[in-house]
Motif scaffolding. Sequence first.
Motif, PDB file in Angstrom:
ATOM      1  N   VAL A   1       1.003  -1.098  -0.073  1.00 27.22           N
ATOM      2  CA  VAL A   1       0.062   0.094   0.069  1.00 27.22           C
ATOM      3  C   VAL A   1       0.879   1.058   0.001  1.00 27.22           C
ATOM      4  O   VAL A   1       1.796   1.433   0.978  1.00 27.22           O
ATOM      5  N   ASN A   2       0.708   2.246  -0.958  1.00 25.46           N
ATOM      6  CA  ASN A   2       1.305   3.419  -0.778  1.00 25.46           C
ATOM      7  C   ASN A   2       0.413   4.681  -1.179  1.00 25.46           C
ATOM      8  O   ASN A   2       0.981   5.804  -1.319  1.00 25.46           O
ATOM      9  N   TYR A   3      -0.839   4.322  -1.431  1.00 27.34           N
ATOM     10  CA  TYR A   3      -1.719   5.667  -1.618  1.00 27.34           C
ATOM     11  C   TYR A   3      -3.107   5.061  -1.050  1.00 27.34           C
ATOM     12  O   TYR A   3      -3.602   4.036  -0.772  1.00 27.34           O
ATOM     13  N   PHE A   4      -4.064   6.236  -0.757  1.00 32.53           N
ATOM     14  CA  PHE A   4      -5.313   6.030  -0.413  1.00 32.53           C
ATOM     15  C   PHE A   4      -6.229   7.029  -1.132  1.00 32.53           C
ATOM     16  O   PHE A   4      -5.675   8.231  -1.391  1.00 32.53           O
ATOM     17  N   THR A   5      -7.592   6.811  -1.313  1.00 32.03           N
ATOM     18  CA  THR A   5      -8.547   7.798  -1.748  1.00 32.03           C
ATOM     19  C   THR A   5      -9.738   8.011  -0.831  1.00 32.03           C
ATOM     20  O   THR A   5     -10.013   7.099  -0.040  1.00 32.03           O
ATOM     21  N   ILE A   6     -10.150   9.103  -0.749  1.00 34.08           N
ATOM     22  CA  ILE A   6     -11.321   9.427   0.003  1.00 34.08           C
ATOM     23  C   ILE A   6     -12.270  10.426  -0.721  1.00 34.08           C
ATOM     24  O   ILE A   6     -11.399  11.293  -1.256  1.00 34.08           O
ATOM     25  N   SER A   7     -13.460  10.434  -0.441  1.00 40.96           N
ATOM     26  CA  SER A   7     -14.391  11.643  -0.988  1.00 40.96           C
ATOM     27  C   SER A   7     -15.330  11.903   0.155  1.00 40.96           C
ATOM     28  O   SER A   7     -15.752  11.238   1.062  1.00 40.96           O
ATOM     29  N   HIS A   8     -15.177  13.365   0.204  1.00 42.20           N
ATOM     30  CA  HIS A   8     -16.083  14.055   1.085  1.00 42.20           C
ATOM     31  C   HIS A   8     -17.541  13.922   0.245  1.00 42.20           C
ATOM     32  O   HIS A   8     -17.742  13.788  -0.829  1.00 42.20           O
TER      33      HIS A   8
ATOM     34  N   ASN B   1     -18.163  21.515   6.239  1.00 42.40           N
ATOM     35  CA  ASN B   1     -16.865  21.274   6.719  1.00 42.40           C
ATOM     36  C   ASN B   1     -16.583  20.548   7.937  1.00 42.40           C
ATOM     37  O   ASN B   1     -15.800  20.097   7.988  1.00 42.40           O
ATOM     38  N   ASN B   2     -17.522  20.794   8.529  1.00 43.06           N
ATOM     39  CA  ASN B   2     -17.370  19.930  10.031  1.00 43.06           C
ATOM     40  C   ASN B   2     -17.735  18.605  10.271  1.00 43.06           C
ATOM     41  O   ASN B   2     -17.731  17.910  11.029  1.00 43.06           O
ATOM     42  N   THR B   3     -18.166  18.174   8.889  1.00 40.22           N
ATOM     43  CA  THR B   3     -18.577  16.673   9.005  1.00 40.22           C
ATOM     44  C   THR B   3     -17.355  16.076   7.943  1.00 40.22           C
ATOM     45  O   THR B   3     -17.799  14.957   7.708  1.00 40.22           O
ATOM     46  N   ARG B   4     -16.332  16.634   7.883  1.00 38.08           N
ATOM     47  CA  ARG B   4     -15.461  16.146   6.868  1.00 38.08           C
ATOM     48  C   ARG B   4     -14.021  15.697   7.728  1.00 38.08           C
ATOM     49  O   ARG B   4     -13.507  16.682   8.306  1.00 38.08           O
ATOM     50  N   VAL B   5     -13.604  14.647   7.442  1.00 36.54           N
ATOM     51  CA  VAL B   5     -12.379  14.159   7.952  1.00 36.54           C
ATOM     52  C   VAL B   5     -11.152  15.353   7.405  1.00 36.54           C
ATOM     53  O   VAL B   5     -11.299  15.910   6.327  1.00 36.54           O
ATOM     54  N   GLN B   6     -10.233  15.618   8.528  1.00 40.50           N
ATOM     55  CA  GLN B   6      -9.328  16.583   8.103  1.00 40.50           C
ATOM     56  C   GLN B   6      -7.821  16.028   8.125  1.00 40.50           C
ATOM     57  O   GLN B   6      -6.925  16.867   7.863  1.00 40.50           O
ATOM     58  N   GLY B   7      -7.845  14.807   8.616  1.00 36.26           N
ATOM     59  CA  GLY B   7      -6.337  14.345   8.574  1.00 36.26           C
ATOM     60  C   GLY B   7      -6.565  12.823   9.001  1.00 36.26           C
ATOM     61  O   GLY B   7      -7.769  12.290   9.256  1.00 36.26           O
ATOM     62  N   ALA B   8      -5.440  12.128   8.776  1.00 34.47           N
ATOM     63  CA  ALA B   8      -5.532  10.585   8.930  1.00 34.47           C
ATOM     64  C   ALA B   8      -4.073  10.184   9.277  1.00 34.47           C
ATOM     65  O   ALA B   8      -2.916  10.722   8.853  1.00 34.47           O
ATOM     66  N   SER B   9      -3.909   9.168  10.119  1.00 36.23           N
ATOM     67  CA  SER B   9      -2.813   8.462  10.486  1.00 36.23           C
ATOM     68  C   SER B   9      -3.087   6.859  10.262  1.00 36.23           C
ATOM     69  O   SER B   9      -3.810   6.322  10.657  1.00 36.23           O
TER      70      SER B   9
ATOM     71  N   VAL C   1     -11.620  20.040  -1.161  1.00 32.91           N
ATOM     72  CA  VAL C   1     -11.594  19.191  -2.187  1.00 32.91           C
ATOM     73  C   VAL C   1     -12.534  18.072  -2.078  1.00 32.91           C
ATOM     74  O   VAL C   1     -12.438  17.385  -0.853  1.00 32.91           O
ATOM     75  N   TYR C   2     -13.491  17.771  -2.893  1.00 34.77           N
ATOM     76  CA  TYR C   2     -14.329  16.753  -2.578  1.00 34.77           C
ATOM     77  C   TYR C   2     -13.323  15.344  -2.884  1.00 34.77           C
ATOM     78  O   TYR C   2     -13.617  14.496  -1.954  1.00 34.77           O
ATOM     79  N   ASP C   3     -12.755  15.217  -3.731  1.00 33.72           N
ATOM     80  CA  ASP C   3     -12.191  13.756  -4.202  1.00 33.72           C
ATOM     81  C   ASP C   3     -10.623  13.964  -3.928  1.00 33.72           C
ATOM     82  O   ASP C   3      -9.937  14.487  -4.650  1.00 33.72           O
ATOM     83  N   ILE C   4     -10.308  12.961  -3.189  1.00 27.99           N
ATOM     84  CA  ILE C   4      -8.792  13.317  -2.798  1.00 27.99           C
ATOM     85  C   ILE C   4      -8.267  11.760  -3.296  1.00 27.99           C
ATOM     86  O   ILE C   4      -8.416  10.756  -2.691  1.00 27.99           O
ATOM     87  N   ARG C   5      -6.605  11.905  -3.721  1.00 30.64           N
ATOM     88  CA  ARG C   5      -6.084  10.650  -3.671  1.00 30.64           C
ATOM     89  C   ARG C   5      -4.797  11.250  -3.229  1.00 30.64           C
ATOM     90  O   ARG C   5      -3.949  12.150  -3.772  1.00 30.64           O
ATOM     91  N   GLN C   6      -4.325  10.664  -2.044  1.00 28.68           N
ATOM     92  CA  GLN C   6      -3.017  11.010  -1.410  1.00 28.68           C
ATOM     93  C   GLN C   6      -1.844   9.872  -1.337  1.00 28.68           C
ATOM     94  O   GLN C   6      -2.207   8.787  -0.985  1.00 28.68           O
ATOM     95  N   GLU C   7      -0.695  10.071  -1.702  1.00 25.12           N
ATOM     96  CA  GLU C   7       0.329   9.099  -1.683  1.00 25.12           C
ATOM     97  C   GLU C   7       0.868   9.120  -0.302  1.00 25.12           C
ATOM     98  O   GLU C   7       0.762  10.140   0.362  1.00 25.12           O
ATOM     99  N   LEU C   8       1.228   7.907   0.168  1.00 24.69           N
ATOM    100  CA  LEU C   8       1.896   7.737   1.465  1.00 24.69           C
ATOM    101  C   LEU C   8       3.548   8.048   1.357  1.00 24.69           C
ATOM    102  O   LEU C   8       3.813   7.961  -0.009  1.00 24.69           O
ATOM    103  N   ASN C   9       4.083   8.248   2.112  1.00 27.94           N
ATOM    104  CA  ASN C   9       5.579   8.568   2.025  1.00 27.94           C
ATOM    105  C   ASN C   9       6.353   7.166   1.743  1.00 27.94           C
ATOM    106  O   ASN C   9       7.727   7.298   1.562  1.00 27.94           O
TER     107      ASN C   9
END
Length: 374
Positions: free
Chosen positions: A279-286, A296-304, A327-335
């Motif tokens: 695993v080296n990336y994840f996606t999430i959509s608000h 905005n207060n029902t949306r996650v703002q971070g993850a570990s 941003v509604y649709d997010i694709r985030q790479e891990l380090n």
Amino acid sequence: MKRFHFIYTIAASALLFGCSDSKDEPVPVDGNGVEAVQLNVSGVISLGAAGDTRSVSATFSPADADDIDYYWAAYRSSDSKVFTVDAGGVLTAVGRGTAYLTVYAPYNTEVSADYEVTVEGAPVTSVTFNTAGFSQNITSSSDSHYSTDLARYVTVAPESADYRSLLWTSSDESIVDVNRRGYITAVGGGYATIRAEAADGSGVYDEVTLHSTYSDWVAIPMDNWTVTSSPSGTDYGGAGAESIKTGDAVNLIKPGQTGGPAAGEDMYILIDMGQPSPVNYFTISHTWIGEVSNNNNTRVQGASFYGSNDGNNFTAMQENITISRSVYDIRQELNNTYTYRYIKVVFDYPTATTGGAHCVVFTNFRLGEKTIYD
């Protein structure tokens, strides 16, 4: 065997010299008559570029035919877009192609012959890529292929060339594909040479080598996943963590709220993928929730992210990743690329709970591996 040929009247012979437009009917005579006509050329008659000329002359045979003095040659072109011919047998090139010249006796059309005529046209003398107009290092991915029209960056000379079309080829279509109009698409990683060659048979071409860096984003199949979470709710169309597998909304209750974890505890999802997977990336959509005064207060703002292969002992993969709430649709790479069977994701959330924001709601959570080919 007795054969009949034609002797023409005085009026007809006058036409021979352009003195009259009248024609008398030919008179058949018995004797040794003209049987054939041929030009002073052999094989195919070749012309160059438009405007090029060539003269031909006709000879009737046999030379001792009794009526040979009454024969003259006429000419016609089968395609005036390729060449024309005048009454004196002068051919003029018009456009590239192949057509036929017919020479015949006007009063005895059985005496005729056909000759192939080719007009080569003005050839292409150079094909040149303007490499300053585009980058030879391109970046593409499995969900966003790089494409561009390379034909815009090619100069074909001279402008007067009759046939300026190009033949396009790629040395490796599994890396960079090119269609017949010069439109390229990067579909893999590595090097590919694109050739643009003059289609007029002149053999003139130019080449450019492209380096494609290709990212392949592959989501991990969820068929064998088991997903659990901290307490969840059903408000705003959300459901429990298993909704991740169907793409539906997941509703997680914020810690300290009714039905949720105790204040200070984690709000999380726990995924058992059935086997260790990279695993080296994840996606999430608000999501947009009409009943909430501040979405905005029902949306996650971070993850570990934490990983484990036994489901009990978890190691930190990457912590405190910021997730944009605008941003509604997010694709985030891990380090890094991590290989674990169990993935625990602990979410950070806005602490505000007024206006119905007692939970967070999201969809399209996926884990995957990005592979780069170059």
